[in-house]
Write an enzyme that holds these catalytic residues in place. Structure first.
Site, PDB file in Angstrom:
ATOM      1  N   ARG A 155       1.306  11.063   3.218  1.00 29.40           N
ATOM      2  CA  ARG A 155       0.692  11.394   2.288  1.00 29.40           C
ATOM      3  C   ARG A 155      -0.216  12.470   1.438  1.00 29.40           C
ATOM      4  O   ARG A 155      -0.291  12.482   0.076  1.00 29.40           O
ATOM      5  CB  ARG A 155       0.877  10.164   1.875  1.00 29.40           C
ATOM      6  CG  ARG A 155       2.403   9.314   0.898  1.00 29.40           C
ATOM      7  CD  ARG A 155       2.432   7.382   0.600  1.00 29.40           C
ATOM      8  NE  ARG A 155       3.539   6.424   1.064  1.00 29.40           N
ATOM      9  CZ  ARG A 155       3.200   5.743   0.220  1.00 29.40           C
ATOM     10  NH1 ARG A 155       2.666   4.625   0.800  1.00 29.40           N
ATOM     11  NH2 ARG A 155       4.776   5.200  -0.149  1.00 29.40           N
ATOM     12  N   HIS A 202      -0.618   8.401  -4.182  1.00 27.00           N
ATOM     13  CA  HIS A 202       1.170   8.306  -3.935  1.00 27.00           C
ATOM     14  C   HIS A 202       1.227  10.078  -4.392  1.00 27.00           C
ATOM     15  O   HIS A 202       0.507  10.410  -5.769  1.00 27.00           O
ATOM     16  CB  HIS A 202       2.198   7.632  -4.138  1.00 27.00           C
ATOM     17  CG  HIS A 202       3.195   7.329  -3.671  1.00 27.00           C
ATOM     18  ND1 HIS A 202       4.139   8.040  -4.364  1.00 27.00           N
ATOM     19  CD2 HIS A 202       3.763   7.029  -3.163  1.00 27.00           C
ATOM     20  CE1 HIS A 202       5.006   8.337  -4.033  1.00 27.00           C
ATOM     21  NE2 HIS A 202       4.660   6.531  -3.180  1.00 27.00           N
ATOM     22  N   GLU A 259       9.715   7.239   6.332  1.00 24.43           N
ATOM     23  CA  GLU A 259       9.222   7.785   5.595  1.00 24.43           C
ATOM     24  C   GLU A 259       8.600   8.468   6.172  1.00 24.43           C
ATOM     25  O   GLU A 259       8.855   8.429   6.980  1.00 24.43           O
ATOM     26  CB  GLU A 259       8.844   6.789   3.937  1.00 24.43           C
ATOM     27  CG  GLU A 259       9.676   6.053   3.595  1.00 24.43           C
ATOM     28  CD  GLU A 259       9.399   4.627   3.150  1.00 24.43           C
ATOM     29  OE1 GLU A 259       7.826   4.388   2.588  1.00 24.43           O
ATOM     30  OE2 GLU A 259      10.090   3.983   2.056  1.00 24.43           O
ATOM     31  N   HIS A 264      -2.797   5.312  -6.220  1.00 30.20           N
ATOM     32  CA  HIS A 264      -1.893   4.264  -5.631  1.00 30.20           C
ATOM     33  C   HIS A 264      -2.293   3.126  -4.491  1.00 30.20           C
ATOM     34  O   HIS A 264      -1.875   1.920  -4.369  1.00 30.20           O
ATOM     35  CB  HIS A 264      -0.787   4.573  -4.062  1.00 30.20           C
ATOM     36  CG  HIS A 264       0.534   3.769  -4.590  1.00 30.20           C
ATOM     37  ND1 HIS A 264       1.225   3.230  -4.550  1.00 30.20           N
ATOM     38  CD2 HIS A 264       1.034   4.066  -2.819  1.00 30.20           C
ATOM     39  CE1 HIS A 264       2.335   2.974  -4.380  1.00 30.20           C
ATOM     40  NE2 HIS A 264       2.559   3.326  -3.239  1.00 30.20           N
ATOM     41  N   ARG A 284      -2.770   5.029   4.949  1.00 32.60           N
ATOM     42  CA  ARG A 284      -1.662   4.433   5.393  1.00 32.60           C
ATOM     43  C   ARG A 284      -0.484   4.862   6.052  1.00 32.60           C
ATOM     44  O   ARG A 284      -0.259   6.114   4.456  1.00 32.60           O
ATOM     45  CB  ARG A 284      -1.849   3.101   4.044  1.00 32.60           C
ATOM     46  CG  ARG A 284      -0.130   2.560   4.094  1.00 32.60           C
ATOM     47  CD  ARG A 284      -0.431   1.161   2.934  1.00 32.60           C
ATOM     48  NE  ARG A 284       0.057   2.179   1.994  1.00 32.60           N
ATOM     49  CZ  ARG A 284       0.881   2.063   1.406  1.00 32.60           C
ATOM     50  NH1 ARG A 284       2.441   1.591   2.044  1.00 32.60           N
ATOM     51  NH2 ARG A 284       1.184   2.777   0.183  1.00 32.60           N
TER      52      ARG A 284
END
Length: 469
Positions: A218, A172, A56, A279, A314
């Protein structure tokens, strides 16, 4: 381990706590093996020789164990089933905490609303663990369920605990954009497996913003999407994975495929309309490596807590890992002290004698809607000093109304959540106003540069200001 640490520090924009990152990653394998032993069905390669690992955003290579595209559900269902089997665990459904009970600098339990009975009960406890998630429901568009209203963070703050880095709200990049698709998250693993982001004109755009393209962290992807939508005046962008085979998509992304089909979108033939949405709350209640807060007897775990792992952004999938590593660490800390004797204190029951039932519940829904809209408009992906000042003024007025309402009427689930969300919204705003730079998830047009020294934003309920440390 070293590569995972390096990737986390890079994603966190130099604000992660090195010791916490290494502690988390060093305990990752043991924690995941424990999850397997508890019955979590992670995806395996077809030959059953090993677990399938995916990649990811922010990760330098494949290292993420998963359960198809519904890992969180698989983990929570397996652990819930284990809890239900234990006679030593009593579960109270339809209950919501109102406030912690604090006496003599220690937490002794909580006042809890029994929603069915309509009354608040006193729950005594030697130790209390807050594990109530983050505060993404403060925003109009979110991937989170309705319960993510910052309850644990607000209760800990009112009880005297410090909070840190509340300005870092992760948006997100890819929530499904559809009027009937409330809060449906399109997993980041789609981009990890080759999914391409397209503008409303059908062009790929991520390479213009970051050389890592769709696999950039992100915050970068969310800002790029936000900019493309504003540049073109479009309601969404598109995530295209249709170049993969139908069998591949069915095997890797069955949940996304099925939900999209319900809405008339065939991901094997057409791109998925997506928008950024609130998110993850990277800040929270300050804790040590055992989940202990500033208040004796009180622990905070997961998204409610601030461990220092995530820094200013994060990295994908580190949140589930943090939950398990710190949850086990907190359990060990509590087990070591559970036999300690405690003085018997007289704690009064909840007093409802001075309040009445409300006949103006419409006020709660109006305030809830106003809060989420001005947080989205003024404290969202891109911020300015003027927007933050406006938001602070609005939330202060809102809290005056909530305090008056709370003082005169019986508590309800909606009132409790609104009270907590307004409190956490203020913490987010005040934290954002303290940070005079752009770093990670906090991007402000007034301070577009990143300062040379990375410092946490810490708010102390002892005084309403904040400080960097």
């Amino acid at each position: 381990v070293d590569d995972h640490v390096t990737d986390t520090l890079a994603a966190g924009a130099q604000l992660c706590h090195d010791d916490t990152v290494r502690f988390t990653v060093a305990n990752s394998r043991e924690s995941i093996e424990w999850l397997v032993s508890q019955g979590v069905e992670f995806s395996r390669y077809p030959d059953e020789e090993g677990f399938h690992l995916t990649r990811e955003g922010g990760h330098s290579h494949r290292r993420i164990i998963h359960a198809a595209d519904a890992t969180g559900r698989a983990v929570s269902e397996a652990l819930t089933n284990q809890a239900l089997k234990r006679d030593s665990i009593e579960i109270f459904q339809q209950h919501v905490a109102v406030d912690l009970v604090v006496r003599g600098g220690r937490c002794h339990g909580a006042y809890v609303l029994d929603r069915k009975a309509g009354h608040v009960r006193l729950f005594r406890a030697k130790f209390v663990v807050l594990a109530s998630g983050g505060a993404s429901k403060a925003y109009l568009y979110t991937s989170n369920p309705d319960g993510a209203s910052g309850d644990g963070i607000a209760m800990a703050w009112r009880a005297g605990c410090r909070v840190a880095n509340m300005e870092f709200n992760q948006f997100h990049p890819t929530c499904l954009y559809h009027p009937q698709a409330k809060s449906f998250l399109v997993t980041e693993a789609i981009r990890g497996e080759g999914g391409r982001l397209l503008s409303s004109t059908g062009e790929r755009f991520m390479q213009r913003y970051d050389e890592r393209g769709e696999l950039a962290p992100r915050d970068i992807v969310a800002r790029a999407i936000d900019h493309e939508m504003k540049r073109l005046g479009s309601d969404c962008v598109y995530l295209d994975i249709s170049h993969k085979s139908a069998d591949f998509l069915l095997h890797h992304f069955p949940t996304v495929k099925a939900r999209c089909l319900e809405l008339g979108i065939d991901i094997t033939r057409e791109p998925i309309p997506v928008v950024p949405a609130a998110h993850y709350t990277c800040g929270g209640v300050m804790v040590d490596h055992r989940g202990k807060t500033d208040l004796d007897g009180l622990f905070a775990i997961g998204e409610t807590s601030f461990t220092g792992l995530h820094g200013a952004n994060r990295m994908a999938s580190n949140s589930l890992l943090e939950c398990i590593v710190f949850g086990r660490s907190a359990a060990d800390a509590i087990a070591e002290r559970i036999a300690e004797p405690q003085a018997e204190l007289r704690i009064p029951d909840w007093d409802e004698s001075q309040v009445t039932d409300s006949d103006e519940d419409v006020v709660i829904s109006h305030n809830w809607d106003e809060l989420r809209r001005f947080m989205w408009d003024y404290v969202g992906i891109v911020r300015t000093n003027k927007r933050l000042q406006r938001a602070l003024h609005r939330v202060e007025l809102l809290q005056q109304e909530i305090r008056e309402y709370y003082s005169n009427y019986k508590v309800s689930n909606d009132l409790i959540e609104l009270r907590n969300l307004a409190m956490v919204a203020e913490l987010i705003i005040r934290s954002a106003m303290q940070r005079k730079e752009s770093r990670g998830l906090h991007y402000t047009l007034d301070y577009p540069e990143t300062l040379p020294e990375a410092l946490d934003t810490i708010l102390d309920p002892g005084h309403r200001g904040g400080d960097k440390t």
